[in-house]
Design a protein around this motif. Structure first.
Motif, PDB file in Angstrom:
ATOM      1  N   PHE A  59       0.950  -1.193  -0.116  1.00  0.00           N
ATOM      2  CA  PHE A  59       0.068   0.029   0.065  1.00  0.00           C
ATOM      3  C   PHE A  59       0.938   1.419   0.022  1.00  0.00           C
ATOM      4  CE2 PHE A  59      -1.947   3.487   1.996  1.00  0.00           C
ATOM      5  CZ  PHE A  59      -3.106   3.795   1.562  1.00  0.00           C
ATOM      6  N   ASP A  60       1.696   1.128   0.955  1.00  0.00           N
ATOM      7  CA  ASP A  60       2.832   2.507   0.814  1.00  0.00           C
ATOM      8  C   ASP A  60       3.626   2.645  -0.528  1.00  0.00           C
ATOM      9  OD1 ASP A  60       1.814   3.058   3.567  1.00  0.00           O
ATOM     10  OD2 ASP A  60       3.674   2.158   4.426  1.00  0.00           O
ATOM     11  N   HIS A  63       0.722   3.951  -3.039  1.00  0.00           N
ATOM     12  CA  HIS A  63       0.369   5.370  -2.661  1.00  0.00           C
ATOM     13  C   HIS A  63       1.198   6.519  -2.924  1.00  0.00           C
ATOM     14  CE1 HIS A  63      -2.215   7.831  -0.400  1.00  0.00           C
ATOM     15  NE2 HIS A  63      -1.559   8.384   0.091  1.00  0.00           N
ATOM     16  N   ARG A  64       2.481   6.163  -2.710  1.00  0.00           N
ATOM     17  CA  ARG A  64       3.761   7.184  -2.843  1.00  0.00           C
ATOM     18  C   ARG A  64       4.332   7.330  -4.401  1.00  0.00           C
ATOM     19  NH1 ARG A  64       7.955   6.304   2.088  1.00  0.00           N
ATOM     20  NH2 ARG A  64       8.834   7.986   0.781  1.00  0.00           N
ATOM     21  N   ASP A  88      -7.363   1.958   0.206  1.00  0.00           N
ATOM     22  CA  ASP A  88      -7.726   3.387  -0.287  1.00  0.00           C
ATOM     23  C   ASP A  88      -7.649   3.424  -1.847  1.00  0.00           C
ATOM     24  OD1 ASP A  88      -7.774   6.007  -0.925  1.00  0.00           O
ATOM     25  OD2 ASP A  88      -6.303   6.845   0.433  1.00  0.00           O
ATOM     26  N   LYS A  90      -7.503   5.417  -3.860  1.00  0.00           N
ATOM     27  CA  LYS A  90      -6.548   6.450  -4.446  1.00  0.00           C
ATOM     28  C   LYS A  90      -5.173   6.044  -4.769  1.00  0.00           C
ATOM     29  CE  LYS A  90      -9.073  10.450  -2.378  1.00  0.00           C
ATOM     30  NZ  LYS A  90      -8.952  11.518  -1.465  1.00  0.00           N
ATOM     31  N   SER A  91      -4.784   4.976  -4.083  1.00  0.00           N
ATOM     32  CA  SER A  91      -3.509   4.364  -4.189  1.00  0.00           C
ATOM     33  C   SER A  91      -3.200   3.757  -5.449  1.00  0.00           C
ATOM     34  CB  SER A  91      -3.203   3.202  -3.208  1.00  0.00           C
ATOM     35  OG  SER A  91      -4.143   2.100  -3.425  1.00  0.00           O
TER      36      SER A  91
END
Length: 222
Positions: A59-60, A63-64, A88, A90-91
């Motif tokens: 996820f991280d 997401h980034r 999320d 949006k990721s």
């Protein structure tokens, strides 16, 4: 410079991640549990040699990132992308997802069968799982080292295939492939054409057995 999330810490993920960094991009390497993954001696050594690449959760990393490379085993893809959407959406929303995976089923041994084929593909299943993303299928018809022909003997010509429903995403991936050194990039159509690219794998695997080598690739002669 583009920021990439490379999902998957195997050989394919590492080869892609290393080369993206060499080409000036930022890379996050995604895994399920970074602390457990970092305990793997081979990966810890590799990360020590590639200090600009940060190990994060799936996820991280997603997401980034601006774009995502799916270098996961085929059987794990849908679960991981489902978890990203549930965490999320949006990721993944609006992001190009370069799908290198294959729907290989090793449950009956080698050679594997495909757990989806003919009327569907793993790429299409991923697209349905992350409908706000732009999935592009490519590079799934070759072994990891052959994905980066700029590091190979230039006399070894090869063809690479491209499938997507989104033309802008397809053009973005084509530029990435060209930066890897690919010259014969064949657009085979919308994402449903990924069925053909994935079904090419059984032939590739049979050839690898017959030739006792993974060091080969398909070349389309016109």
């Amino acid at each position: 410079m583009t920021t990439f999330a490379v999902l998957g810490t195997g050989v394919v993920g590492r080869v892609i991640a290393t080369n993206l960094v060499e080409l000036g991009h930022q890379v996050f390497l995604g895994t399920r549990n970074p602390s457990e993954t970092n305990n793997r001696e081979d990966l810890a050594k590799w990360l020590g040699e590639n200090t600009s690449i940060e190990l994060l959760t799936f996820f991280d990393a997603a997401h980034r990132a601006d774009a995502i490379v799916n270098a996961l085993p085929g059987h794990a893809c849908l679960e991981v992308f489902t978890s990203l959407v549930l965490s999320d959406a949006k990721s993944v929303t609006g992001k190009t997802v370069i799908d290198i995976s294959n729907p290989l089923d090793f449950s009956q041994g080698f050679p594997p069968t495909l757990f989806v084929k003919d009327t569907d593909s793993l790429a299409e299943q991923i697209q349905r799982t992350i409908p706000t993303a732009k999935v592009v299928k490519t590079l799934n018809t070759m072994t990891a080292d052959w994905m980066i022909p700029r590091k190979m003997d230039p006399s070894k010509e090869l063809s690479v295939f491209l499938s997507s429903d989104d033309e802008a995403a397809k053009n973005f991936v084509k530029e990435i492939l060209q930066s890897f050194g690919h010259r014969d990039i064949i657009d085979i159509g919308d994402l449903s054409s990924a069925r053909a690219a994935e079904m090419l794998l059984p032939m590739w695997l049979r050839l690898s057995v017959a030739m006792n080598s993974y060091s080969m690739n398909f070349k389309i002669i016109r």
